[in-house]
Design an enzyme around this catalytic site. Structure first.
Site, mmCIF file in Angstrom:
data_model
loop_
_atom_site.group_PDB
_atom_site.id
_atom_site.type_symbol
_atom_site.label_atom_id
_atom_site.label_comp_id
_atom_site.label_asym_id
_atom_site.label_seq_id
_atom_site.Cartn_x
_atom_site.Cartn_y
_atom_site.Cartn_z
ATOM 1 N N ARG A 59 0.818 -1.222 0.000
ATOM 2 C CA ARG A 59 0.000 0.000 0.000
ATOM 3 C C ARG A 59 0.853 1.276 0.000
ATOM 4 O O ARG A 59 0.474 2.278 -0.590
ATOM 5 C CB ARG A 59 -0.955 -0.033 1.209
ATOM 6 C CG ARG A 59 -1.892 1.173 1.316
ATOM 7 C CD ARG A 59 -2.900 0.953 2.438
ATOM 8 N NE ARG A 59 -3.532 2.185 2.873
ATOM 9 C CZ ARG A 59 -4.699 2.646 2.423
ATOM 10 N NH1 ARG A 59 -5.375 1.975 1.513
ATOM 11 N NH2 ARG A 59 -5.221 3.768 2.893
ATOM 12 N N ILE A 85 -7.002 7.869 -1.414
ATOM 13 C CA ILE A 85 -6.967 6.398 -1.416
ATOM 14 C C ILE A 85 -7.800 6.008 -0.201
ATOM 15 O O ILE A 85 -7.618 6.552 0.891
ATOM 16 C CB ILE A 85 -5.512 5.867 -1.355
ATOM 17 C CG1 ILE A 85 -5.442 4.347 -1.210
ATOM 18 C CG2 ILE A 85 -4.702 6.502 -0.261
ATOM 19 C CD1 ILE A 85 -3.999 3.788 -1.290
ATOM 20 N N SER A 86 -8.744 5.076 -0.387
ATOM 21 C CA SER A 86 -9.677 4.737 0.691
ATOM 22 C C SER A 86 -8.971 4.100 1.882
ATOM 23 O O SER A 86 -7.879 3.534 1.740
ATOM 24 C CB SER A 86 -10.748 3.764 0.176
ATOM 25 O OG SER A 86 -11.366 4.269 -0.970
ATOM 26 N N GLN A 87 -9.644 4.157 3.010
ATOM 27 C CA GLN A 87 -9.191 3.497 4.244
ATOM 28 C C GLN A 87 -9.012 1.988 3.964
ATOM 29 O O GLN A 87 -9.836 1.393 3.266
ATOM 30 C CB GLN A 87 -10.291 3.735 5.265
ATOM 31 C CG GLN A 87 -10.126 3.124 6.606
ATOM 32 C CD GLN A 87 -11.445 3.226 7.402
ATOM 33 O OE1 GLN A 87 -12.486 3.619 6.867
ATOM 34 N NE2 GLN A 87 -11.382 2.862 8.649
ATOM 35 N N PRO A 88 -7.953 1.368 4.503
ATOM 36 C CA PRO A 88 -7.726 -0.059 4.228
ATOM 37 C C PRO A 88 -8.956 -0.947 4.496
ATOM 38 O O PRO A 88 -9.295 -1.812 3.681
ATOM 39 C CB PRO A 88 -6.580 -0.423 5.178
ATOM 40 C CG PRO A 88 -5.855 0.862 5.408
ATOM 41 C CD PRO A 88 -6.887 1.947 5.349
#
Ligand code: SAH
Length: 235
Positions: A59, A85-88
């Site tokens: 990531r 970038i979205s939260q994991p």
């Protein structure tokens, strides 16, 4: 001898196009293990393929250098042009909802950094992803290529209309908030396919909606959780 080696290494660092990329160190691998354990498994994601993909995809390579120390934290990270970038956890949860199989073909609206596409590509057969900002699309394509994600196909364009030449798709993932489900995406979903989309007001909280198309082509929708995404642009 030592000095010559040092000069050679410095020259490589300057000349190699991938020089800005940092290695996947033990520290990063450990950070991913922790991320999967505490942010993802503890919140109920169970699909072994998805958990493995989240452990495997680096990531930090998808996060701008100045935010790299936040790559494995429990929140979205800016990627430029007002996008994130979205939260994991959200990436893992949305990928699990798609119930991907190894041969599946996936369409993603909203490439952004390319991270979600890379994660999906670890569990599916191939991923077609489209990004409306050329700058982000080009950067994601180069990144995915240099990291070896050969089964991700990224293109600049308005994803509202899907990717007709590659349809139908077994799964579709929309990573920007829309006030309705784009009809072209419903059309391009295979019978038996699944689509996830954040639906609602673009500047507030949305509902993550799972749309399924049965073997007879009947479409059903189910709201799953509250989420917050950047708005769908274009069309
Ligand atoms: N999935 C991305 C994060 C997405 S953020 C990742 O893993 O990094 C949402 C992205 O959708 C943004 O990059 C935004 O530019 C893009 N976007 C918004 N509207 C779009 C549209 N109509 N077509 C394609 N991309 C769009």
């Amino acid at each position: 001898m030592l000095r010559r080696g040092l000069v050679a290494a410095l020259a490589m660092a300057v000349l190699l196009p991938g020089a800005a990329r940092c290695a996947d160190t033990e520290a990063y691998r450990k950070a991913r293990q922790r991320m999967v354990r505490y942010q993802i498994q503890d919140r109920g994601v169970r699909d072994p393929g998805v958990l493995e993909a989240m452990r495997a995809v680096p990531r930090h390579e998808f996060v701008p250098e100045r935010y790299r120390d936040q790559a494995y934290e429990d929140h979205p990270v800016p990627i430029g042009l007002g996008q994130t970038i979205s939260q994991p956890y959200i990436v893992a949860f949305m990928t699990e909802l798609l119930e991907l199989e190894p041969g599946d073909t996936v369409f993603e609206l909203g490439t952004g950094s390319g991270y979600q596409a890379a994660v999906a590509s670890e569990v599916a057969g191939s991923v077609y992803t489209m990004e409306i900002y050329r700058e982000l699309a080009d950067a994601a394509l180069a990144r995915l290529k240099s990291l070896g994600f050969g089964n991700v196909h990224a293109r600049h364009g308005d994803g509202y209309y899907g990717w007709k030449e590659k349809a139908p798709f077994d799964a579709i993932i929309v990573t920007a908030a829309a006030d309705h489900i784009p009809p072209p995406l419903i059309e391009q979903l295979s019978p038996g396919g699944r689509l996830v989309i954040p639906l609602g007001s673009p500047f507030s909280i949305q509902q993550l909606v799972l749309v399924t198309k049965d073997r007879e082509g009947k479409v059903s929708e189910r709201a799953i959780i509250a989420v917050r995404f950047v708005p769908l642009l274009g069309h």
